[in-house]
Each structure stands twice: as C-alpha cells, then as structure tokens.
Design a protein around this motif. Sequence first.
Motif, PDB file in Angstrom:
ATOM      1  N   GLU A   1      40.722  54.649  40.179  1.00  0.00           N
ATOM      2  CA  GLU A   1      39.319  54.673  39.744  1.00  0.00           C
ATOM      3  C   GLU A   1      39.005  55.974  39.021  1.00  0.00           C
ATOM      4  O   GLU A   1      38.387  55.975  37.939  1.00  0.00           O
ATOM      5  CB  GLU A   1      38.400  54.499  40.958  1.00  0.00           C
TER       6      GLU A   1
ATOM      7  N   ASP B   1      40.872  56.104  35.653  1.00  0.00           N
ATOM      8  CA  ASP B   1      40.259  55.225  34.662  1.00  0.00           C
ATOM      9  C   ASP B   1      38.941  55.807  34.162  1.00  0.00           C
ATOM     10  O   ASP B   1      38.648  55.783  32.955  1.00  0.00           O
ATOM     11  CB  ASP B   1      40.034  53.842  35.274  1.00  0.00           C
TER      12      ASP B   1
ATOM     13  N   SER C   1      31.832  48.533  26.999  1.00  0.00           N
ATOM     14  CA  SER C   1      32.685  47.480  27.546  1.00  0.00           C
ATOM     15  C   SER C   1      33.610  48.031  28.628  1.00  0.00           C
ATOM     16  O   SER C   1      33.815  47.392  29.676  1.00  0.00           O
ATOM     17  CB  SER C   1      33.510  46.848  26.424  1.00  0.00           C
ATOM     18  N   GLU C   2      34.176  49.237  28.379  1.00  0.00           N
ATOM     19  CA  GLU C   2      35.080  49.848  29.356  1.00  0.00           C
ATOM     20  C   GLU C   2      34.336  50.179  30.645  1.00  0.00           C
ATOM     21  O   GLU C   2      34.866  50.000  31.752  1.00  0.00           O
ATOM     22  CB  GLU C   2      35.711  51.124  28.776  1.00  0.00           C
TER      23      GLU C   2
ATOM     24  N   LYS D   1      31.684  48.625  31.809  1.00  0.00           N
ATOM     25  CA  LYS D   1      31.391  47.365  32.498  1.00  0.00           C
ATOM     26  C   LYS D   1      32.612  46.886  33.285  1.00  0.00           C
ATOM     27  O   LYS D   1      32.496  46.481  34.452  1.00  0.00           O
ATOM     28  CB  LYS D   1      30.971  46.304  31.479  1.00  0.00           C
ATOM     29  N   ASN D   2      33.783  46.945  32.646  1.00  0.00           N
ATOM     30  CA  ASN D   2      35.019  46.546  33.328  1.00  0.00           C
ATOM     31  C   ASN D   2      35.309  47.456  34.522  1.00  0.00           C
ATOM     32  O   ASN D   2      35.777  47.001  35.566  1.00  0.00           O
ATOM     33  CB  ASN D   2      36.199  46.592  32.354  1.00  0.00           C
ATOM     34  N   HIS D   3      35.022  48.740  34.347  1.00  0.00           N
ATOM     35  CA  HIS D   3      35.243  49.711  35.424  1.00  0.00           C
ATOM     36  C   HIS D   3      34.354  49.370  36.626  1.00  0.00           C
ATOM     37  O   HIS D   3      34.814  49.394  37.771  1.00  0.00           O
ATOM     38  CB  HIS D   3      34.927  51.125  34.909  1.00  0.00           C
TER      39      HIS D   3
ATOM     40  N   GLU E   1      33.058  46.460  37.383  1.00  0.00           N
ATOM     41  CA  GLU E   1      33.504  45.199  37.993  1.00  0.00           C
ATOM     42  C   GLU E   1      34.716  45.411  38.879  1.00  0.00           C
ATOM     43  O   GLU E   1      34.868  44.751  39.916  1.00  0.00           O
ATOM     44  CB  GLU E   1      33.832  44.188  36.890  1.00  0.00           C
ATOM     45  N   ARG E   2      35.581  46.329  38.500  1.00  0.00           N
ATOM     46  CA  ARG E   2      36.808  46.569  39.252  1.00  0.00           C
ATOM     47  C   ARG E   2      36.602  47.489  40.455  1.00  0.00           C
ATOM     48  O   ARG E   2      37.163  47.261  41.527  1.00  0.00           O
ATOM     49  CB  ARG E   2      37.855  47.179  38.318  1.00  0.00           C
TER      50      ARG E   2
ATOM     51  N   THR F   1      27.222  49.903  36.466  1.00  0.00           N
ATOM     52  CA  THR F   1      27.632  50.556  35.224  1.00  0.00           C
ATOM     53  C   THR F   1      26.843  51.843  35.012  1.00  0.00           C
ATOM     54  O   THR F   1      27.401  52.868  34.601  1.00  0.00           O
ATOM     55  CB  THR F   1      27.413  49.607  34.027  1.00  0.00           C
TER      56      THR F   1
END
Length: 428
Positions: free
Chosen positions: A136, A139, A155-156, A158-160, A162-163, A180
Amino acid sequence: KCEVLNGIGGVYEGLDSRLNLNRIFEERVKQDKNFIVEHEAEGRRRFTELIKISEKIGKADLRAGNNKLSEYLQEYKKVFYRYTPFLFTVFSAESLLTRELKDQIAEGFSSKNDEEKENIFRILTAVEEESDFYNEQKDLLGIAVAGQRGLLIDSELKNHAERFGYMGLTNSFLSNPYTTDHFAGLIKEIKKPGEELQELETKREKEIEKYKEFVKSIPSQILRTAELLQRYMIFRNDRITALKVGQHNIKPLLKEIGDLANITLEDLYWYKIQEIEGLIKGSKKPVNVDKRRKYIEVILTDGVVTYNETLPRRVKEEKVKQLTGYAASKGLVTGQVKLCFSSKDIDKVKAGDILVTSMTTPDFVPAMRIAGAIITDEGGILSHAAIVSREFGVPCIIGTGNATALLKDGDVVEVDANNGIVRLIERA
C-alpha cells in the motif's frame, strides 16, 4: 477479558488460559505433525466464509421482515463463532513455532553466541512475501511520484482505494474504509515521494537479500520451520482483516435493526448480541448506553460470559526510567513520545516522533512509516508492528507491557531497539 474505558477497548487473556490453550495446541501437533499446517488452512477457509456470508448479507434486501433479519443475524453469528477460535490459536502457533525455531537454531549453530543466534532468528523471520501494508505504501508513493510529475492520477487513486481502503476499518462497527479523498490527502503531505519510495524499497530489498543469501546454507528442517512461522505471521494479520471487513459488511443489517427499534447505530454498538436479538423480537427493555460508553468489562470464563459496568479504580502513576521489551526491528533512535490509543491519534505523529501504542493495526500504517521508532505494550514476532516495522526499516520494540501507561506525550526517550530497551531521557 475485554475492557472498554471511555471508548478505548482492550482484550486481555489470563496467563492460565493462554498456557492451557498452548498445551492443548501442542498436544494436537504431537498427535498429528500436519495439524499446524492444516489448522492454518482451515483458518483461511473460515476467514473466507465470514467475508462471503457478510457480503451476501450486506447486499440483501433488508426490508423483508423481522424473521429475515433474524435469519441473517443468526447466519452471521454462526460463521462468526466458527471463525473466532482462530483469533486466539494463532498465539499458540506462534509460541510453538518460535520455540521450535530457536531450539533448532541453538542445535544447528551451537558454536554461535546468544547474540549471533538471535540475529539468525531475526533473519529467518523476515517475511519473504510482501505484506499489503508494504504494498500500500509503495503504491501510494508511486502515485505521488506520478502526481509530482504532472500526470493525472485520479484513476490510480481510485484503484488504490478499492484495493487498500479496508485498512481504514477498525474493530468498531462504526468505522469506514478509506476513500479516494483520504489517500489524496495523504499524498499532499508527502514532500519528497521519489526519495521516500527509494528509501522504502532499498530497506526492504536489503532485508530480503540478506534472507535469501542466508537460507542457501541452512538445514532444510530449520528453513521449513521458518517458512511455516512466516505463513503464520501473514495469517495473524489476515484474520483481523476478515473480522473488520465482515463487521463493515453487516453494518446495513445492524442499522436496519436499529431503525426498527428507533435506536441509532452509534447506540446499538453498545448492545449485547442477546439484546440485539431481543430488539428484532420487539423487546422494549431499556439499555443504559451512556454508562457503557464510559466503561464496560466483558469476561469469558469457562464458556460463561459475565458483564461489569462499574467504573474501575484509577491506576496509580508509576515513576519509570527504563522499559524493556523485544527488539522486533533494530536501530537506535532518540525522539519525542506520541501516545496513540487509537488510529484517531496518529495525526499527531510527525516525522521522527516515537509512536507509542498498545498495539498497531493497518490504520496505523501512515504514522508507522514516518515514525522515528515504534514502541508497543503487546505483541510477539508475528504481530503487525513487528512485520511492518521491519518492512519499513523502522526501529521497533514490542511487548513492553505498559509503555502507554508509563510514558507521556512529549517525553523524550532513547529507543535502543538493538537491545530491546527504552530509556527515559526527559520527562515532559
């Protein structure tokens, strides 16, 4: 025993109970050498079951009537009870595997002195698989680097989220995943993301290189024990993640039950499970929530649960010059103490401060990465603080017993994580 004092909770286990569980666990291992491996696999099945059922309940139509609400609650309760033993047996596995590994090191490296043997133990307990906590931070720093270069990172982020958003969950039903916006706020506070990312990766690479080079020359039996202990390190943290995610997923169910009885989720949090079941059946029995918010003690003795809502006596303040614990991650640092009784307190930890807490959880990670050192009351080699501090290269002493009671905000301490000693330099 579980105590909540002014909203801050802690779980305590009697020594006799722990030793008895250790004895039972070790007897099972003696009877079946594969038990300890199968136990971890069974635990993971229970974690998966808990999350799966909670996800189903979280997506269900909760307006289907009281009978359906009761059915959902009982379904979650059933899988939760199947899951709970693994909250505690992990400590028995840790005790057994730690002793076994140290015994094997003592026999296999008999010519080494105690300090050298302890160093070998540290090398072998470096978890080869990168944890979510490390990934985490890596990233997030990578996204920060991209943002600093002027690239679009929506976008990155948002993905972060979610993960890794689950890391915002605590043991409270009232907590929520990180969003986010939360991670975007963290990025704004990172001054030199490129340098921090390189430092993070370099520290981790050095530890793993040392591990990989060392294991080339050790006996296979020692390596098998070390690898199993590493698996239990990951297992220990994953089991708590399952608990938090499960609790978050059934929050809509609890809210629906509370709405039917005109009780807020914040108040329902302090109800016993039997009282929540009673609400579904139409119980009007009053509960003194304000009293429980101040203090509640839940004691489990031989399968019997008792509750105490009498405020405890204040603990007399002790004078202390030195604390001792287990050195989980080596280093020698002097800094200012910042007490964190929950993740709500971590914002006061600035770069170089000494983070002092009962135990760390995933929501402490942002503060752990920038802390000069970490000190905990609790924890063993499998603990979250031990794993994360080593991945981040932050000096850490765990298992001091009472650091949060004996140290104060603003105290200046020397953390000698080479020898497991905390020295008070200046009292605030």
